[in-house]
Design a protein around this motif. Structure first.
Motif, PDB file in Angstrom:
ATOM      1  N   CYS A   2      39.787  33.803  45.936  1.00 42.97           N
ATOM      2  CA  CYS A   2      39.955  32.045  45.462  1.00 42.97           C
ATOM      3  C   CYS A   2      41.014  31.636  46.502  1.00 42.97           C
ATOM      4  O   CYS A   2      40.742  30.478  46.575  1.00 42.97           O
ATOM      5  CB  CYS A   2      40.457  32.006  43.927  1.00 42.97           C
ATOM      6  N   LEU A   3      41.785  32.019  46.973  1.00 43.94           N
ATOM      7  CA  LEU A   3      42.914  31.475  47.870  1.00 43.94           C
ATOM      8  C   LEU A   3      42.507  30.929  49.068  1.00 43.94           C
ATOM      9  O   LEU A   3      42.774  30.271  49.629  1.00 43.94           O
ATOM     10  CB  LEU A   3      44.064  32.458  48.040  1.00 43.94           C
ATOM     11  N   ASN A  19      51.661  34.071  55.353  1.00 39.05           N
ATOM     12  CA  ASN A  19      52.786  33.711  55.739  1.00 39.05           C
ATOM     13  C   ASN A  19      53.676  33.379  54.495  1.00 39.05           C
ATOM     14  O   ASN A  19      55.121  33.458  54.313  1.00 39.05           O
ATOM     15  CB  ASN A  19      53.173  33.115  57.134  1.00 39.05           C
ATOM     16  N   PHE A  20      53.008  32.078  53.964  1.00 37.21           N
ATOM     17  CA  PHE A  20      53.664  31.463  52.885  1.00 37.21           C
ATOM     18  C   PHE A  20      53.925  32.497  51.721  1.00 37.21           C
ATOM     19  O   PHE A  20      55.127  32.306  51.230  1.00 37.21           O
ATOM     20  CB  PHE A  20      52.784  30.298  52.446  1.00 37.21           C
ATOM     21  N   LEU A  21      53.189  33.220  51.292  1.00 34.58           N
ATOM     22  CA  LEU A  21      53.189  34.129  50.197  1.00 34.58           C
ATOM     23  C   LEU A  21      54.292  35.192  50.545  1.00 34.58           C
ATOM     24  O   LEU A  21      55.212  35.419  49.429  1.00 34.58           O
ATOM     25  CB  LEU A  21      51.879  34.725  49.761  1.00 34.58           C
ATOM     26  N   ASN A  28      56.234  41.871  51.718  1.00 32.54           N
ATOM     27  CA  ASN A  28      55.916  42.369  53.278  1.00 32.54           C
ATOM     28  C   ASN A  28      54.567  42.678  53.471  1.00 32.54           C
ATOM     29  O   ASN A  28      54.092  42.884  54.582  1.00 32.54           O
ATOM     30  CB  ASN A  28      56.827  43.311  53.751  1.00 32.54           C
ATOM     31  N   LYS A  29      53.716  42.889  52.277  1.00 35.07           N
ATOM     32  CA  LYS A  29      52.440  43.113  52.566  1.00 35.07           C
ATOM     33  C   LYS A  29      51.561  42.462  51.372  1.00 35.07           C
ATOM     34  O   LYS A  29      51.689  42.536  50.321  1.00 35.07           O
ATOM     35  CB  LYS A  29      52.139  45.031  52.079  1.00 35.07           C
ATOM     36  N   ILE A  30      50.302  42.044  51.997  1.00 34.54           N
ATOM     37  CA  ILE A  30      49.397  41.210  51.184  1.00 34.54           C
ATOM     38  C   ILE A  30      48.023  42.141  51.192  1.00 34.54           C
ATOM     39  O   ILE A  30      47.623  42.513  52.201  1.00 34.54           O
ATOM     40  CB  ILE A  30      49.093  39.782  51.737  1.00 34.54           C
TER      41      ILE A  30
END
Length: 181
Positions: A2-3, A19-21, A28-30
């Motif tokens: 959804c993002l 980067n924003f999150l 440090n990890k998405i």
């Protein structure tokens, strides 16, 4: 997913969102899921309907076991993705499948509604579990969550009224403004 939908964060790129999150949430990890959906969902696959962190190393997720259900293939692909994910130390997550409730349909036009047990709500001493008059799966979901949240009381909440609004317990708890006295 959804993002990354054009109606959400456009014109930001995936990298800019990451980067924003990372900056705002001090992480440090998405982890990005490419697969998973619920028929009738109008949120572009909000994560709280598909997979949820229960603690730093445990994820519970919506699993479909009925090969004839339209969710089967996509949720199977999501499960495979989840199995490939690792934490910041490259350790795999403990995965707990939650059943997909029996299909719930809108009484007005008969379209399927996005019923899911993954939309539970974590409180200090309780877990509020959405239920859908599916005794077998409602109870199975409760037992699975009790194994994860041993110190919390699991309270089943009939969520048929909420699902008719295309949401459930976790959704209903979001963005409630603080009332100033």
């Amino acid at each position: 997913k959804c993002l990354l939908e054009g109606n959400r964060n456009y014109p930001l790129t995936k990298e800019e969102i990451e980067n924003f999150l990372k900056k705002e949430l001090f992480i440090n990890k998405i982890i990005w899921l490419k697969h998973g959906f619920l028929e009738g969902d109008d949120t572009d696959s909000h994560i709280d309907t598909l997979a949820r962190f229960c603690n730093k190393n445990t994820i519970c997720y919506t699993k479909c076991t009925n090969k004839n259900d339209p969710h089967y293939q996509e949720l199977k692909k999501m499960q495979k993705e989840l199995k490939s994910f690792t934490d910041k130390n490259n350790k795999p997550f403990k995965l707990i499948p939650l059943p997909l409730p029996k299909a719930v349909f809108d009484t007005k036009d008969n379209h399927r509604l996005p019923a899911t047990y993954a939309n539970f709500l974590i409180l200090k001493k309780h877990i509020l579990l959405p239920t859908y008059n599916d005794k077998k799966n409602d109870n199975l979901a409760k037992r699975k969550l009790k194994k994860i949240f041993k110190d919390k009381k699991i309270i089943k909440i009939n969520s048929l009224s909420l699902i008719k609004q295309h949401g459930s317990l976790h959704c209903a708890s979001m963005q409630i403004p603080k009332i100033k006295s």
